[in-house]
Structures are given as structure tokens and as C-alpha cells.
Design a protein around this motif. Structure first.
Motif, PDB file in Angstrom:
ATOM      1  N   TYR A   1     -11.343  -9.255   1.727  1.00 48.58           N
ATOM      2  CA  TYR A   1     -12.410  -8.304   1.455  1.00 48.58           C
ATOM      3  C   TYR A   1     -12.042  -6.890   1.905  1.00 48.58           C
ATOM      4  O   TYR A   1     -12.355  -5.911   1.206  1.00 48.58           O
ATOM      5  CB  TYR A   1     -13.722  -8.719   2.121  1.00 48.58           C
ATOM      6  CG  TYR A   1     -14.798  -7.667   1.909  1.00 48.58           C
ATOM      7  CD1 TYR A   1     -15.481  -7.596   0.701  1.00 48.58           C
ATOM      8  CD2 TYR A   1     -15.068  -6.705   2.882  1.00 48.58           C
ATOM      9  CE1 TYR A   1     -16.416  -6.608   0.462  1.00 48.58           C
ATOM     10  CE2 TYR A   1     -16.004  -5.710   2.660  1.00 48.58           C
ATOM     11  CZ  TYR A   1     -16.676  -5.654   1.448  1.00 48.58           C
ATOM     12  OH  TYR A   1     -17.597  -4.659   1.219  1.00 48.58           O
ATOM     13  N   ASP A   2     -11.422  -6.754   3.056  1.00 42.07           N
ATOM     14  CA  ASP A   2     -11.074  -5.418   3.552  1.00 42.07           C
ATOM     15  C   ASP A   2     -10.223  -4.658   2.543  1.00 42.07           C
ATOM     16  O   ASP A   2     -10.415  -3.454   2.336  1.00 42.07           O
ATOM     17  CB  ASP A   2     -10.326  -5.523   4.887  1.00 42.07           C
ATOM     18  CG  ASP A   2     -11.257  -5.909   6.038  1.00 42.07           C
ATOM     19  OD1 ASP A   2     -12.487  -5.827   5.845  1.00 42.07           O
ATOM     20  OD2 ASP A   2     -10.755  -6.290   7.104  1.00 42.07           O
ATOM     21  N   ASP A   3      -9.275  -5.355   1.904  1.00 49.94           N
ATOM     22  CA  ASP A   3      -8.431  -4.714   0.897  1.00 49.94           C
ATOM     23  C   ASP A   3      -9.249  -4.366  -0.344  1.00 49.94           C
ATOM     24  O   ASP A   3      -9.033  -3.329  -0.981  1.00 49.94           O
ATOM     25  CB  ASP A   3      -7.266  -5.635   0.523  1.00 49.94           C
ATOM     26  CG  ASP A   3      -6.318  -5.867   1.689  1.00 49.94           C
ATOM     27  OD1 ASP A   3      -6.152  -4.942   2.514  1.00 49.94           O
ATOM     28  OD2 ASP A   3      -5.751  -6.972   1.783  1.00 49.94           O
TER      29      ASP A   3
ATOM     30  N   GLU B   1     -12.433  -3.547  -0.363  1.00 52.09           N
ATOM     31  CA  GLU B   1     -13.258  -2.375  -0.057  1.00 52.09           C
ATOM     32  C   GLU B   1     -12.425  -1.096  -0.032  1.00 52.09           C
ATOM     33  O   GLU B   1     -12.872  -0.043  -0.498  1.00 52.09           O
ATOM     34  CB  GLU B   1     -13.967  -2.574   1.282  1.00 52.09           C
ATOM     35  CG  GLU B   1     -14.974  -1.460   1.581  1.00 52.09           C
ATOM     36  CD  GLU B   1     -15.813  -1.750   2.809  1.00 52.09           C
ATOM     37  OE1 GLU B   1     -15.686  -0.992   3.793  1.00 52.09           O
ATOM     38  OE2 GLU B   1     -16.594  -2.737   2.772  1.00 52.09           O
ATOM     39  N   LYS B   2     -11.210  -1.175   0.504  1.00 48.09           N
ATOM     40  CA  LYS B   2     -10.345   0.007   0.529  1.00 48.09           C
ATOM     41  C   LYS B   2     -10.062   0.511  -0.875  1.00 48.09           C
ATOM     42  O   LYS B   2     -10.118   1.711  -1.147  1.00 48.09           O
ATOM     43  CB  LYS B   2      -9.027  -0.322   1.235  1.00 48.09           C
ATOM     44  CG  LYS B   2      -9.136  -0.474   2.741  1.00 48.09           C
ATOM     45  CD  LYS B   2      -7.780  -0.853   3.336  1.00 48.09           C
ATOM     46  CE  LYS B   2      -7.884  -1.080   4.829  1.00 48.09           C
ATOM     47  NZ  LYS B   2      -6.577  -1.520   5.413  1.00 48.09           N
ATOM     48  N   LEU B   3      -9.766  -0.430  -1.791  1.00 49.63           N
ATOM     49  CA  LEU B   3      -9.485  -0.027  -3.165  1.00 49.63           C
ATOM     50  C   LEU B   3     -10.748   0.469  -3.854  1.00 49.63           C
ATOM     51  O   LEU B   3     -10.709   1.444  -4.617  1.00 49.63           O
ATOM     52  CB  LEU B   3      -8.877  -1.202  -3.943  1.00 49.63           C
ATOM     53  CG  LEU B   3      -8.468  -0.903  -5.389  1.00 49.63           C
ATOM     54  CD1 LEU B   3      -7.496   0.263  -5.450  1.00 49.63           C
ATOM     55  CD2 LEU B   3      -7.856  -2.145  -6.040  1.00 49.63           C
TER      56      LEU B   3
ATOM     57  N   ILE C   1      -5.163  -8.821  -4.511  1.00 50.75           N
ATOM     58  CA  ILE C   1      -6.098  -8.619  -3.408  1.00 50.75           C
ATOM     59  C   ILE C   1      -6.868  -9.905  -3.185  1.00 50.75           C
ATOM     60  O   ILE C   1      -7.561 -10.391  -4.089  1.00 50.75           O
ATOM     61  CB  ILE C   1      -7.080  -7.467  -3.722  1.00 50.75           C
ATOM     62  CG1 ILE C   1      -6.325  -6.141  -3.773  1.00 50.75           C
ATOM     63  CG2 ILE C   1      -8.211  -7.414  -2.705  1.00 50.75           C
ATOM     64  CD1 ILE C   1      -7.187  -4.963  -4.178  1.00 50.75           C
TER      65      ILE C   1
ATOM     66  N   ILE D   1     -13.232   2.078  -2.510  1.00 54.94           N
ATOM     67  CA  ILE D   1     -13.488   3.447  -2.045  1.00 54.94           C
ATOM     68  C   ILE D   1     -12.605   4.444  -2.808  1.00 54.94           C
ATOM     69  O   ILE D   1     -13.049   5.530  -3.194  1.00 54.94           O
ATOM     70  CB  ILE D   1     -13.256   3.550  -0.529  1.00 54.94           C
ATOM     71  CG1 ILE D   1     -14.343   2.759   0.212  1.00 54.94           C
ATOM     72  CG2 ILE D   1     -13.264   5.006  -0.064  1.00 54.94           C
ATOM     73  CD1 ILE D   1     -14.111   2.638   1.702  1.00 54.94           C
ATOM     74  N   LYS D   2     -11.360   4.059  -3.049  1.00 53.02           N
ATOM     75  CA  LYS D   2     -10.467   4.947  -3.800  1.00 53.02           C
ATOM     76  C   LYS D   2     -10.922   5.105  -5.247  1.00 53.02           C
ATOM     77  O   LYS D   2     -10.877   6.208  -5.809  1.00 53.02           O
ATOM     78  CB  LYS D   2      -9.045   4.384  -3.773  1.00 53.02           C
ATOM     79  CG  LYS D   2      -8.368   4.440  -2.412  1.00 53.02           C
ATOM     80  CD  LYS D   2      -6.964   3.848  -2.499  1.00 53.02           C
ATOM     81  CE  LYS D   2      -6.287   3.875  -1.137  1.00 53.02           C
ATOM     82  NZ  LYS D   2      -4.919   3.274  -1.194  1.00 53.02           N
TER      83      LYS D   2
ATOM     84  N   ALA E   1     -16.997   9.264  -2.770  1.00 56.92           N
ATOM     85  CA  ALA E   1     -16.137   8.855  -1.651  1.00 56.92           C
ATOM     86  C   ALA E   1     -15.314  10.001  -1.124  1.00 56.92           C
ATOM     87  O   ALA E   1     -14.992  10.085   0.049  1.00 56.92           O
ATOM     88  CB  ALA E   1     -15.216   7.711  -2.095  1.00 56.92           C
TER      89      ALA E   1
ATOM     90  N   GLU F   1       0.821  -1.206   0.000  1.00 53.04           N
ATOM     91  CA  GLU F   1       0.000   0.000   0.000  1.00 53.04           C
ATOM     92  C   GLU F   1       0.852   1.251   0.000  1.00 53.04           C
ATOM     93  O   GLU F   1       0.481   2.271  -0.560  1.00 53.04           O
ATOM     94  CB  GLU F   1      -0.919  -0.003   1.230  1.00 53.04           C
ATOM     95  CG  GLU F   1      -1.952   1.107   1.214  1.00 53.04           C
ATOM     96  CD  GLU F   1      -3.007   0.920   2.280  1.00 53.04           C
ATOM     97  OE1 GLU F   1      -3.619  -0.148   2.320  1.00 53.04           O
ATOM     98  OE2 GLU F   1      -3.206   1.853   3.070  1.00 53.04           O
ATOM     99  N   THR F   2       2.028   1.193   0.634  1.00 60.62           N
ATOM    100  CA  THR F   2       2.885   2.373   0.708  1.00 60.62           C
ATOM    101  C   THR F   2       3.995   2.347  -0.326  1.00 60.62           C
ATOM    102  O   THR F   2       4.608   3.359  -0.596  1.00 60.62           O
ATOM    103  CB  THR F   2       3.521   2.486   2.103  1.00 60.62           C
ATOM    104  OG1 THR F   2       4.278   1.297   2.366  1.00 60.62           O
ATOM    105  CG2 THR F   2       2.462   2.635   3.168  1.00 60.62           C
TER     106      THR F   2
END
Length: 295
Positions: A212-214, A216-218, A209, A220-221, A292, A201-202
Motif C-alpha cells: 500500500y505504501d508504494d 500511495e506514493k505513486l 506495486i 500522490i505523484k 499534491a 524508484e531511482t
């Protein structure tokens, strides 16, 4: 007379470079008592202008012959600050992990090999504490590092070797062999790199991926680039980044649908099902309710 120059390690360049002697204090021992020369020097690297302190002790009393009228004279040279063996910037590590790693590297640079062996083992303990790795004994925690997926089984075998070395240094006061410490430092730095530096990510690198959390993060972006009312399948929102999804998107869409139904995800609403860009099957569309970027 031009300034005297010599070869000396530079803590900034991290290699041996040409240095100019800026100042020197010289002390000579009385040959009738103990014959020696001690020099205290301030030297400047000719490459980067870094200043360092250099202490030279020449012990004439313990010289030994190497040939006809030729002698080898023991000479001890101490340099401050010494060249650090650290390959990783401490600032990229959690504070306690970075502090112990730095102290361990400093001990190695100053020739404190027994303390280095203990420090490497303690660095492993600090990593396990930071990562909340379970286990009362370090042997168990190293195994759990592999179970958690932070290291491979082969890496865990290597870490056990460092554990043995640290135990010998701490409990049996056994001084490690320098070449073994060199190998151990490489192993520990590989672990630090794996756990703390290879963060996709950094780092900006594209990774797969599979959680699921990853996902959803993507998501949203990606939807931040659309406007309220837009209704598209997930593949449209993701664009080229759909390649990052490991396998089918169905398992992620099923979870997303549940979260939308429970109002746990408020950025998208359920749209209609229909063809999209020549698809064979009807695809679930999602309608962007709130950009978003405004959340």
C-alpha cells in the motif's frame, strides 16, 4: 632517440595499454655480490594520459636455463596505483558498506588474498548491519537475508561459502585460492547490486506495486497532474501506470478509503459511484481536494 614504450596495466582504462616511459631511475647490483637490475619508472598511458609509477626488479641470480643459451629470468613488476577489481561505484553504497568493499577490492588488487577473504566476509556483515538483519551469528543473518526477501535461497547458499572462506582466512590463517576469490567477488557484487542498485524508484524501471505504501506514493505523484475538483476513479488518476498494480486495485482502495475517513489522507475526498468510460459496474470516484504539488 624517441621515448621508450611498453605494455603496462592502466588503472584508468582498467586494461593493459601502450605506455610511454617519461622518466626512469635504474639501479644495477654488483655481479660479484648479487646481480640484479631495479628500475623505477614514471609511465604515461598512450590512450588516456594517465600517469602511474612502475617498479621492476630483475633477479639474475635466480635465472634458470630453458634451452641452449636461453634463460628465464625472474622479474617482479609492481604498479601504483594498481587496477581496482571493483565493479561497483562506492558512491552508490552506504558509507560503511562502500568503505569495506573498497578496502577489500584494494587488498585483492595488491595481492593480499588472505585479507581479501576476511574483507568479503566483513562486507557481508556490513550489509546485514545496514539492513538491520537480525541474528547473532553471520550464518543466521545470511538465512534471514533470504527470509526478508533480499536474496534467494540459492544466493544464501553461495553467501555461506563466502562465510566459510572468511572464517578460514581469519581463524586458520588459510590463504584463499585466487579463482575462489574471483567467484566470491562476483557473488558479493551481485548482492550489493540486488540490495542497493536495483531500486526501481531511482532506476526509472517499471516495477509491480504490491504494498500500500508504494501505491500511495505513486498516487500522490499521479494526482499532481490534475486540478482541484476533478473527480475520477483510481484508474483515471493512474492512467497507463495502473498496469503497475499487482492484481485488483480493490485492496488498495479499501485501505485508501479508511485513511480518507480517518483524515490521514487529505488530498482526496470520497466522490460518487458511477459508470466511467463504459464500465460495467459502478466505480468509486475520488475528488481531488488539494493538488499534491502544493503539499
Amino acid at each position: 632517440m624517441p621515448p621508450k614504450t611498453l605494455k603496462s596495466p592502466c588503472s584508468n582504462c582498467k586494461i593493459e595499454t601502450n605506455h610511454t616511459i617519461n622518466s626512469e631511475h635504474r639501479e644495477e647490483g654488483d655481479p660479484s655480490e648479487y646481480h640484479y637490475t631495479r628500475r623505477h619508472q614514471i609511465v604515461k598511458c598512450d590512450g588516456c594520459d594517465n600517469l602511474s609509477f612502475r617498479k621492476v626488479f630483475i633477479d639474475y641470480e635466480n635465472a634458470w636455463p630453458t634451452g641452449d643459451n636461453e634463460w628465464e629470468t625472474p622479474t617482479e613488476i609492481d604498479i601504483f596505483p594498481p587496477i581496482s577489481v571493483a565493479k561497483i561505484d562506492y558512491y552508490f553504497l552506504p558509507h560503511i558498506v562502500g568503505s569495506i568493499y573498497r578496502e577489500t577490492c584494494d587488498a585483492y588488487s595488491q595481492g593480499s588474498l588472505t585479507l581479501t577473504g576476511i574483507g568479503l566476509r566483513t562486507t557481508l556483515e556490513a550489509i546485514c548491519n545496514d539492513q538491520a538483519i537480525a541474528g547473532k551469528e553471520l550464518s543466521t543473518r545470511i538465512t534471514n537475508l533470504a527470509t526478508k526477501g533480499l536474496i534467494s535461497k540459492k544466493d544464501s547458499t553461495r553467501l555461506h561459502a563466502i562465510r566459510f572462506m572468511g572464517n578460514d582466512a581469519a581463524h586458520d590463517i588459510k590463504k584463499p585460492i585466487k579463482k575462489n576469490l574471483d567467484a566470491a567477488l562476483i557473488i558479493v557484487e551481485h548482492l550489493l547490486t540486488t540490495v542497493y542498485l536495483l531500486d526501481l524508484e531511482t532506476s526509472g524501471l517499471d516495477g509491480m506495486i504490491d504494498e500500500y505504501d508504494d501505491f500511495e506514493k505513486l498516487l500522490i505523484k499521479k494526482i499532481a497532474d490534475f486540478k482541484a475538483g476533478d473527480s475520477y476513479p483510481i484508474s483515471k488518476f493512474f492512467g497507463k501506470d495502473i498496469r503497475k498494480i499487482s492484481g485488483s486495485t480493490k485492496k488498495f482502495e479499501d485501505e485508501l478509503n479508511k485513511r480518507i475517513a480517518k483524515k490521514d489522507f487529505l488530498l482526496l475526498g470520497m466522490g460518487t459511484k458511477g459508470k466511467f468510460q463504459g464500465s460495467k459496474d459502478d466505480l468509486q470516484h475520488y475528488t481531488l481536494l488539494t493538488p499534491a504539488s502544493s503539499k
